[in-house]
Write a protein that holds these residues in place. Structure first.
Motif, PDB file in Angstrom:
ATOM      1  N   ALA A  31       0.832  -1.209   0.000  1.00  0.00           N
ATOM      2  CA  ALA A  31       0.000   0.000   0.000  1.00  0.00           C
ATOM      3  C   ALA A  31       0.865   1.256   0.000  1.00  0.00           C
ATOM      4  CB  ALA A  31      -0.932  -0.005   1.208  1.00  0.00           C
ATOM      5  N   PHE A  32       2.016   1.185   0.667  1.00  0.00           N
ATOM      6  CA  PHE A  32       2.943   2.313   0.721  1.00  0.00           C
ATOM      7  C   PHE A  32       3.366   2.732  -0.685  1.00  0.00           C
ATOM      8  CE2 PHE A  32       7.054   4.335   1.097  1.00  0.00           C
ATOM      9  CZ  PHE A  32       7.003   5.048   2.277  1.00  0.00           C
ATOM     10  N   MET A  47      -1.016   7.945   4.927  1.00  0.00           N
ATOM     11  CA  MET A  47      -0.604   6.565   5.102  1.00  0.00           C
ATOM     12  C   MET A  47      -0.750   6.164   6.561  1.00  0.00           C
ATOM     13  SD  MET A  47       0.559   3.983   3.361  1.00  0.00           S
ATOM     14  CE  MET A  47       0.831   2.315   4.003  1.00  0.00           C
ATOM     15  N   VAL A  48      -1.483   5.071   6.794  1.00  0.00           N
ATOM     16  CA  VAL A  48      -1.626   4.503   8.133  1.00  0.00           C
ATOM     17  C   VAL A  48      -0.699   3.305   8.210  1.00  0.00           C
ATOM     18  CG1 VAL A  48      -3.179   3.481   9.821  1.00  0.00           C
ATOM     19  CG2 VAL A  48      -4.030   5.245   8.251  1.00  0.00           C
ATOM     20  N   LEU A  59      13.868   8.136   7.612  1.00  0.00           N
ATOM     21  CA  LEU A  59      13.906   8.189   6.148  1.00  0.00           C
ATOM     22  C   LEU A  59      12.521   7.951   5.552  1.00  0.00           C
ATOM     23  CD1 LEU A  59      17.182   6.173   5.361  1.00  0.00           C
ATOM     24  CD2 LEU A  59      16.845   8.646   5.188  1.00  0.00           C
ATOM     25  N   THR A  60      11.786   7.019   6.148  1.00  0.00           N
ATOM     26  CA  THR A  60      10.461   6.677   5.636  1.00  0.00           C
ATOM     27  C   THR A  60       9.501   7.859   5.730  1.00  0.00           C
ATOM     28  OG1 THR A  60      10.767   4.353   6.232  1.00  0.00           O
ATOM     29  CG2 THR A  60       8.504   5.122   5.927  1.00  0.00           C
ATOM     30  N   CYS A  61       9.463   8.494   6.894  1.00  0.00           N
ATOM     31  CA  CYS A  61       8.575   9.648   7.068  1.00  0.00           C
ATOM     32  C   CYS A  61       8.977  10.799   6.155  1.00  0.00           C
ATOM     33  CB  CYS A  61       8.592  10.090   8.531  1.00  0.00           C
ATOM     34  SG  CYS A  61       7.798   8.916   9.656  1.00  0.00           S
ATOM     35  N   VAL A  69       2.723  12.977   0.618  1.00  0.00           N
ATOM     36  CA  VAL A  69       1.868  12.113   1.432  1.00  0.00           C
ATOM     37  C   VAL A  69       2.014  12.509   2.903  1.00  0.00           C
ATOM     38  CG1 VAL A  69       1.337   9.745   2.130  1.00  0.00           C
ATOM     39  CG2 VAL A  69       2.134  10.217  -0.207  1.00  0.00           C
ATOM     40  N   SER A  70       0.895  12.634   3.595  1.00  0.00           N
ATOM     41  CA  SER A  70       0.931  12.979   5.019  1.00  0.00           C
ATOM     42  C   SER A  70       1.436  11.798   5.840  1.00  0.00           C
ATOM     43  CB  SER A  70      -0.467  13.372   5.495  1.00  0.00           C
ATOM     44  OG  SER A  70      -0.504  13.478   6.912  1.00  0.00           O
ATOM     45  N   ASP A  71       2.328  12.088   6.798  1.00  0.00           N
ATOM     46  CA  ASP A  71       2.809  11.052   7.713  1.00  0.00           C
ATOM     47  C   ASP A  71       2.173  11.210   9.099  1.00  0.00           C
ATOM     48  OD1 ASP A  71       4.102  13.352   8.512  1.00  0.00           O
ATOM     49  OD2 ASP A  71       6.042  12.401   8.829  1.00  0.00           O
ATOM     50  N   GLU A  72       1.037  11.906   9.154  1.00  0.00           N
ATOM     51  CA  GLU A  72       0.367  12.179  10.419  1.00  0.00           C
ATOM     52  C   GLU A  72      -0.024  10.899  11.155  1.00  0.00           C
ATOM     53  OE1 GLU A  72      -3.703  14.457  12.046  1.00  0.00           O
ATOM     54  OE2 GLU A  72      -3.211  14.458   9.907  1.00  0.00           O
ATOM     55  N   PHE A  73      -0.319   9.828  10.396  1.00  0.00           N
ATOM     56  CA  PHE A  73      -0.814   8.599  11.011  1.00  0.00           C
ATOM     57  C   PHE A  73       0.215   7.466  10.956  1.00  0.00           C
ATOM     58  CE2 PHE A  73      -4.456  10.957   9.235  1.00  0.00           C
ATOM     59  CZ  PHE A  73      -5.071  11.298  10.434  1.00  0.00           C
ATOM     60  N   VAL A  74       1.481   7.835  10.846  1.00  0.00           N
ATOM     61  CA  VAL A  74       2.556   6.845  10.919  1.00  0.00           C
ATOM     62  C   VAL A  74       2.909   6.637  12.389  1.00  0.00           C
ATOM     63  CG1 VAL A  74       4.929   6.278  10.288  1.00  0.00           C
ATOM     64  CG2 VAL A  74       3.447   7.463   8.644  1.00  0.00           C
TER      65      VAL A  74
END
Length: 297
Positions: A31-32, A47-48, A59-61, A69-74
């Motif tokens: 999905a990522f 992305m959850v 690095l991923t965030c 892409v928002s990383d708010e839900f990582v």
């Protein structure tokens, strides 16, 4: 709120090898990969997922943010390490994978998005059926289904999890019931049901899903719906790497929907365009060239 795509899935660092030599390291996951490509095309995405409290997590965030892409839900777990996947490309540039992951310790206990009717939810792989996080995933999917969101389920079942089938089959079939559309490969259904005939596969899953996209590598794509089965050929291309091919097929199909394309044939055509673009390069996401073409269209 603008229409957005919510990806639910695992995140890894993909290290790609050719002739047993490392060629590239890039954040990935089924999905990522889809969500990053959609973000690159200008689609609002979140992305959850979960990553470790380490440099790979950083690095991923950063990679998500750089691609829109928002990383708010990582979710980042203190003192944990991120997952790693080694992908060894063979003479046909197909990948054989070795996974370094700790599925048992997975947790999805952080902030989660409030899903709305206009949202598109993309989910799949073992992350979507993992018993360790199933309550949180099920809750999100049920909320999305109840709100009337559009759910795309990519089964993407790996051979390494065959022993888990008795423990996760109920989750897989529940996911199919909640989804608006399901995509699976011939390989997926061979593992799950020991079936290799396309029509038999659809008959087996029809009680759970009415609309199925059945892919088979470079062979015929079948689109099953209550009105019948449509078949689409796959154009042969020279590949550099098939890593991310299916993920970007999913992303291209969703992009076509977002663009107001209703005909399955045209959606499949867009899906193949995205899939083949990523196969022509060493990476997990659509190229700058395709991004430029999409933004001009």
């Amino acid at each position: 709120m603008k229409q957005r795509v919510i990806g639910i899935g695992e995140t890894v660092l993909d290290i790609l090898f050719k002739d047993n030599q490392p060629q590239k390291a890039i954040p990935g996951g089924s999905a990522f990969n889809s969500i990053v490509s959609l973000g690159r095309a200008g689609v609002p995405c979140v992305m959850v997922t979960e990553v470790g409290d380490d440099h790979i997590g950083d690095l991923t965030c950063q990679y998500l943010r750089e691609n829109g892409v928002s990383d708010e839900f990582v979710r980042r777990h203190e003192g944990t390490k991120s997952h790693i996947t080694l992908a060894f490309l063979d003479e046909h540039n197909d990948a054989q994978y070795i996974f370094y992951k700790d599925h048992v310790s997975a947790a999805l206990d952080g902030k989660l998005p409030h899903i709305q009717a206009d949202d598109i939810v993309l989910f799949g792989s073992f992350f979507a059926i993992n018993p360790a996080i199933r309550p949180a995933v099920r809750s999100m999917l049920q909320e999305a289904h109840k709100k009337g969101a559009w759910l795309y389920y990519d089964i993407n079942f790996r051979k390494t999890h065959i022993a888990d089938i008795p423990h996760v089959m109920e989750n897989i079939e529940e996911n199919m019931q909640l989804a608006t559309i399901v995509r699976g490969s011939m390989e997926d259904f061979c593992y799950l049901y020991n079936l290799t005939d396309a029509d038999a596969i659809y008959e087996r899953v029809r009680p759970f899903c009415s609309t199925l996209i059945l892919t088979d590598g470079a062979r015929m794509i079948r689109f099953y719906s209550p009105t019948g089965c449509e078949k689409y050929s796959v154009s042969p291309i020279e590949t550099v790497s098939t890593v991310g091919a299916g993920d970007n097929f999913n992303a291209g199909y969703i992009y076509a929907k977002l663009k107001g394309i209703d005909e399955p044939a045209r959606r499949i055509d867009m899906a193949q365009r995205w899939s083949q673009d990523v196969c022509r390069q060493l990476g997990n996401n659509i190229s700058d060239e395709l991004v430029a073409q999409l933004r001009k269209a």
